[in-house]
Design an enzyme around this catalytic site. Structure first.
Site, mmCIF file in Angstrom:
data_model
loop_
_atom_site.group_PDB
_atom_site.id
_atom_site.type_symbol
_atom_site.label_atom_id
_atom_site.label_comp_id
_atom_site.label_asym_id
_atom_site.label_seq_id
_atom_site.Cartn_x
_atom_site.Cartn_y
_atom_site.Cartn_z
ATOM 1 C CB THR A 117 10.576 -9.356 0.496
ATOM 2 O OG1 THR A 117 9.815 -10.531 0.817
ATOM 3 C CG2 THR A 117 10.829 -9.348 -1.001
ATOM 4 N N GLY A 162 14.809 -13.643 5.729
ATOM 5 C CA GLY A 162 15.062 -12.558 6.671
ATOM 6 C C GLY A 162 16.171 -12.817 7.661
ATOM 7 N N GLY A 209 12.373 -11.674 12.187
ATOM 8 C CA GLY A 209 13.233 -11.639 11.003
ATOM 9 C C GLY A 209 13.667 -10.223 10.692
ATOM 10 C CB THR A 236 8.007 -9.340 4.024
ATOM 11 O OG1 THR A 236 8.738 -10.304 4.735
ATOM 12 C CG2 THR A 236 7.751 -8.141 4.882
#
Ligand SMILES: *[C@@H]1O[C@H](CO)[C@@H](O)[C@H](O)[C@H]1NC(C)=O
Ligand SMILES: *[C@@H]1O[C@H](CO)[C@@H](O)[C@H](O)[C@H]1NC(C)=O
Length: 346
Positions: free
Chosen positions: A254, A257, A233, A203
């Site tokens: 990150t 998730g 997520g 992410t």
């Protein structure tokens, strides 16, 4: 009299020091273009919320690592859907979208949820309808790359890996549709971590502080590869993917998730800083909380306090350090920092 003078001098030194590192922006992984974009807004005296929206949007446009924006991480049906969050630490207002379909600019749609609704999160097809009302246009998020990825997964790899458990036919060998098994073990007995790395599970997360001291944070992602349709997520969940509070600072997370969101690691890191922890300690506490329950999880947390001091911690990346990008007022150019995941516990 002299004592007051010394005190005033001391206070002004403190103020100069504390202002020295802001404005500042921190970004997960190697996403330098997002950092540069956000920094260009911050250095001109722009608003942290704009820096976050533009910074995460650049990653969507450039399809960072294939894990942000259109054309990546197809779900089981081959469709790419997007999750994004933006949080304003000045007002504690949040805008987010989850499983957004057929709209490329998820971060900007999240900003519209923040600014044009009294809601915080909109999801799925109905978030698409909202985006259209706000002037965004629909287009397919599928690309030749995402189509190829999906075809290989479905036909060559027989739908491996996937996220199903305790269903029949055996999801470890076969594609669905599945139906549930009536006699199954406890979930914790069966949880096997997916093989995860930054190309299938990450992410963009950013935290920024502008010249006025306003903190903002945000995320954008296309989620987990081959997710079950409808899955979101940690990224669009406030306190999980990111969190911001002008009184303290901000944090972003990150990694895996589905696991991390259960612990609200960004919220936890901010609360630890509120209690006096350094950003590094705060990030470690958040990572530790997850690792206590899921020793095999992969993830990282970055924490930034209102003085512009930052720290990070990671877990489960093997020998790889976790990279993140920073630019603050003291730097001429962005800087890629790394943190080792094998820091001593406590
Ligand atoms: C950064 O942006 C430039 C164009 O502005 C592009 O050529 C480059 O590939 C981008 N870098 C990454 C890592 O996406
Ligand atoms: C991180 O770990 C590697 C070995 O795994 C080591 O070579 C390196 O010096 C470490 N870096 C820091 C900053 O501790």
């Amino acid at each position: 009299m002299s004592r007051i003078c010394i005190f005033i001098t001391f206070m002004s030194v403190m103020l100069v020091n504390s202002e020295q590192n802001t404005p500042i922006v921190v970004t997960t992984w190697n996403f330098v273009n997002s950092t540069i974009t956000a920094w260009n807004i911050l250095k001109q005296g722009g608003y942290s919320l704009d820096a976050i929206e533009r910074g995460t949007s650049i990653c969507e446009e450039q399809q960072c690592d294939g894990t942000v924006g259109f054309g990546g991480s197809p779900d089981e049906d081959g469709e790419t859907t997007l999750d994004a969050l933006i949080m304003d630490g000045r007002t504690m207002n949040v805008g987010a979208v989850g499983a957004l379909r057929r709209i490329k600019r998820a971060a900007s749609v999240a900003r519209h949820v923040l600014e044009h609704t009294k809601h915080s999160i909109l999801v799925g097809e109905l978030a698409t309808q909202f985006a259209e009302q706000m002037g965004f246009y629909e287009e397919s998020l599928t690309t030749p790359d995402s189509k190829r990825l999906w075809l290989r997964w479905y036909y060559r790899n027989h739908c491996q890996p996937n996220f199903w458990m305790d269903v029949t036919p055996d999801p470890g060998k076969f594609c669905g549709p599945y139906s549930k098994l009536e006699n199954f073990g406890h979930k914790s007995d069966n949880w096997i971590p997916m093989k995860i790395n930054r190309f299938n599970h990450d992410t963009i997360g950013m935290v920024a502080i502008d010249r006025k001291g306003d903190v903002a944070a945000g995320t954008s992602t296309n989620g987990a590869k081959f997710k079950i349709p409808g899955r979101i997520g940690d990224s669009p969940i406030p306190g999980a993917g990111a969190y911001a509070d002008n009184a303290v600072g901000g944090a972003t997370a990150t990694g895996d998730g589905d696991i991390m969101l259960r612990f609200l690691p960004s919220f936890l890191a901010v609360e630890e800083m509120r209690r006096g922890a350094t950003p590094t300690q705060a990030a470690r506490t958040a990572i530790n909380r997850v690792a206590t329950h899921y020793p095999d999880f992969m993830g990282a947390v970055i924490a930034l306090n209102i003085d512009g001091v930052y720290g990070a911690a990671c877990h489960g990346l093997g020998d790889e350090p976790f990279p993140f990008v920073v630019q603050d007022i003291t730097m001429n150019k962005y800087k890629i920092e790394t943190v080792n995941c094998s820091w001593p516990l406590h």
